[in-house]
Design a protein around this motif. Structure first.
Motif, PDB file in Angstrom:
ATOM      1  N   LEU A  88     -37.899 -20.093 -29.200  1.00  0.00           N
ATOM      2  CA  LEU A  88     -37.395 -20.693 -27.846  1.00  0.00           C
ATOM      3  C   LEU A  88     -36.348 -21.684 -27.868  1.00  0.00           C
ATOM      4  O   LEU A  88     -35.338 -21.581 -27.181  1.00  0.00           O
ATOM      5  CB  LEU A  88     -38.472 -21.099 -26.773  1.00  0.00           C
ATOM      6  N   PRO A  89     -36.686 -22.718 -28.484  1.00  0.00           N
ATOM      7  CA  PRO A  89     -35.424 -23.825 -28.438  1.00  0.00           C
ATOM      8  C   PRO A  89     -34.363 -23.132 -29.201  1.00  0.00           C
ATOM      9  O   PRO A  89     -33.125 -23.535 -28.791  1.00  0.00           O
ATOM     10  CB  PRO A  89     -36.126 -24.725 -29.470  1.00  0.00           C
ATOM     11  N   LEU A  90     -34.430 -22.260 -30.203  1.00  0.00           N
ATOM     12  CA  LEU A  90     -33.020 -21.538 -30.650  1.00  0.00           C
ATOM     13  C   LEU A  90     -32.329 -20.893 -29.601  1.00  0.00           C
ATOM     14  O   LEU A  90     -31.091 -20.960 -29.739  1.00  0.00           O
ATOM     15  CB  LEU A  90     -33.684 -20.892 -31.817  1.00  0.00           C
ATOM     16  N   LEU A  91     -33.279 -20.046 -29.078  1.00  0.00           N
ATOM     17  CA  LEU A  91     -32.666 -19.227 -27.835  1.00  0.00           C
ATOM     18  C   LEU A  91     -31.685 -20.149 -26.756  1.00  0.00           C
ATOM     19  O   LEU A  91     -30.619 -19.990 -26.324  1.00  0.00           O
ATOM     20  CB  LEU A  91     -33.636 -18.739 -27.051  1.00  0.00           C
ATOM     21  N   LEU A  92     -32.600 -21.415 -26.382  1.00  0.00           N
ATOM     22  CA  LEU A  92     -31.954 -22.414 -25.528  1.00  0.00           C
ATOM     23  C   LEU A  92     -30.449 -23.044 -25.993  1.00  0.00           C
ATOM     24  O   LEU A  92     -29.571 -23.199 -25.496  1.00  0.00           O
ATOM     25  CB  LEU A  92     -32.793 -23.370 -24.970  1.00  0.00           C
ATOM     26  N   ARG A  93     -30.668 -23.162 -27.249  1.00  0.00           N
ATOM     27  CA  ARG A  93     -29.611 -23.938 -27.962  1.00  0.00           C
ATOM     28  C   ARG A  93     -28.421 -22.765 -28.293  1.00  0.00           C
ATOM     29  O   ARG A  93     -27.039 -23.400 -27.932  1.00  0.00           O
ATOM     30  CB  ARG A  93     -30.025 -24.305 -29.462  1.00  0.00           C
TER      31      ARG A  93
ATOM     32  N   ARG B  81     -27.608 -20.836 -26.004  1.00  0.00           N
ATOM     33  CA  ARG B  81     -27.259 -20.506 -24.814  1.00  0.00           C
ATOM     34  C   ARG B  81     -26.126 -21.696 -24.447  1.00  0.00           C
ATOM     35  O   ARG B  81     -25.060 -21.365 -23.838  1.00  0.00           O
ATOM     36  CB  ARG B  81     -28.219 -20.658 -23.610  1.00  0.00           C
ATOM     37  N   SER B  82     -26.422 -23.060 -24.780  1.00  0.00           N
ATOM     38  CA  SER B  82     -25.599 -24.294 -24.623  1.00  0.00           C
ATOM     39  C   SER B  82     -24.480 -24.064 -25.270  1.00  0.00           C
ATOM     40  O   SER B  82     -23.268 -24.401 -24.782  1.00  0.00           O
ATOM     41  CB  SER B  82     -26.486 -25.546 -25.187  1.00  0.00           C
ATOM     42  N   LYS B  83     -24.326 -23.436 -26.591  1.00  0.00           N
ATOM     43  CA  LYS B  83     -23.167 -23.304 -27.190  1.00  0.00           C
ATOM     44  C   LYS B  83     -22.390 -22.068 -26.673  1.00  0.00           C
ATOM     45  O   LYS B  83     -21.098 -22.081 -26.906  1.00  0.00           O
ATOM     46  CB  LYS B  83     -23.555 -22.919 -28.736  1.00  0.00           C
ATOM     47  N   SER B  84     -22.880 -21.192 -26.008  1.00  0.00           N
ATOM     48  CA  SER B  84     -22.129 -20.224 -25.425  1.00  0.00           C
ATOM     49  C   SER B  84     -21.471 -20.622 -24.013  1.00  0.00           C
ATOM     50  O   SER B  84     -20.767 -20.013 -23.431  1.00  0.00           O
ATOM     51  CB  SER B  84     -22.986 -19.155 -25.061  1.00  0.00           C
ATOM     52  N   VAL B  85     -21.695 -21.780 -23.557  1.00  0.00           N
ATOM     53  CA  VAL B  85     -21.032 -22.368 -22.352  1.00  0.00           C
ATOM     54  C   VAL B  85     -19.444 -22.700 -22.932  1.00  0.00           C
ATOM     55  O   VAL B  85     -19.244 -23.499 -23.675  1.00  0.00           O
ATOM     56  CB  VAL B  85     -21.659 -23.623 -21.619  1.00  0.00           C
ATOM     57  N   VAL B  86     -18.596 -22.142 -22.113  1.00  0.00           N
ATOM     58  CA  VAL B  86     -16.922 -22.353 -22.552  1.00  0.00           C
ATOM     59  C   VAL B  86     -16.387 -22.889 -21.194  1.00  0.00           C
ATOM     60  O   VAL B  86     -16.675 -22.761 -20.116  1.00  0.00           O
ATOM     61  CB  VAL B  86     -16.315 -21.211 -23.003  1.00  0.00           C
TER      62      VAL B  86
END
Length: 296
Positions: free
Chosen positions: A284-289, A291-296
């Motif tokens: 779950l933390p990897l998934l959320l991380r 998602r954070s990297k996908s914000v452009v």
């Protein structure tokens, strides 16, 4: 097992879990005892090697040997195990000399008969069991592709992958169907900083969905048991207005997560609701991380 003359269907032509539960609840104690006795009388014949494994398995599981011998179709999760306690079971089996009883093997063969079979096979054949397991997964996909696609309302060409549920997933699904509410559907809330653009956030989730198979996955039921189906493309299930507890259970499992932005106590929160069969404490933390990297 409870025999049915016909399977009750919901308005969208899927198995009606609530109707099935009502039918089960309507059975008397005498009915249940009769069905249980009938199932035990139809028990299979075990070989000498299988009986030896059954004896060790009964000791490691701390259950009566007779219960395992009579109920070869019993699932270890029906006997009280879960995704945590099954780790101890695997270790105890290995300590008794069954080196093939790796955690992944035990969780992938949750049925008593299947687990006994793979332990006997590993003891006699070494690494051939892994090849046989892979062949079974391929055969499972070939048999159930069309039916699984129909359950999800898509064409077979839209399915990227199909496989049996893991033992842990099967245990969670079994308990979810057998219980009330939205057992194993977890909710997480994250406060958004001022200035966060909701549309950009939604777009970021879209990129994560395209890159992660697990977020394009749904669970359906096949004649061979529960299956996990990965679609080639899937829209972000945006919006958390409807609770999973209020949904038909088959519908909830077919689309087992959703995300959205809500107001809580005057704050903007990103709300993620997701079935525990899609993640664990590490993923779950990897998934959320991601998602954070996908914000452009």
């Amino acid at each position: 097992f409870v025999p049915l003359k016909a399977l009750p269907l919901s308005a969208n032509n899927k198995a009606d879990g609530k109707a099935l539960a009502r039918m089960y609840d309507g059975l008397s104690i005498e009915d249940l005892q009769r069905l249980s006795a009938a199932g035990q009388q139809e028990g299979r014949t075990w070989s000498a090697a299988e009986k030896e494994v059954l004896g060790v398995l009964a000791e490691c599981m701390d259950v009566p040997l007779a219960e395992l011998v009579r109920g070869g179709g019993t699932n270890i999760f029906e006997l009280g195990f879960d995704s945590i306690s099954v780790i101890g079971l695997a270790k105890r089996l290995q300590a008794r000399g069954y080196g093939g009883a790796k955690l992944a093997v035990v969780m992938a063969h949750a049925g008593v008969e299947a687990l006994v079979g793979v332990l006997v096979g590993n003891d006699a054949q070494g690494g051939e069991g892994e090849v046989a397991a892979q062949q079974k997964i391929v055969a499972f996909a070939q048999r159930n592709l069309l039916g699984a696609a129909e359950e999800l309302g898509v064409e077979a060409e839209e399915v990227e992958a199909l496989a049996p549920c893991t033992a842990a997933q099967g245990g969670m699904i079994y308990r979810f169907l057998d219980g009330e509410g939205s057992l194993y559907f977890m909710g997480f809330s994250f406060e958004l900083e001022e200035g966060v653009d909701v549309e950009r956030l939604r777009g970021a989730w879209g990129r994560v969905v395209r890159g992660l198979e697990v977020l394009r996955m749904g669970f359906v039921f096949t004649p061979d048991g529960c299956a996990q189906v990965v679609l080639k493309e899937r829209e972000v299930p945006w919006g958390v207005d409807t609770e999973f507890a209020a949904m038909e259970k088959g519908e909830a499992l077919a689309r087992p997560w959703k995300v959205g932005v809500v107001q809580q106590e005057g704050k903007r929160m990103m709300r993620l609701e997701i079935f525990h069969g899609l993640y664990d404490g590490a993923s779950l933390p990897l998934l959320l991380r991601k998602r954070s990297k996908s914000v452009v």
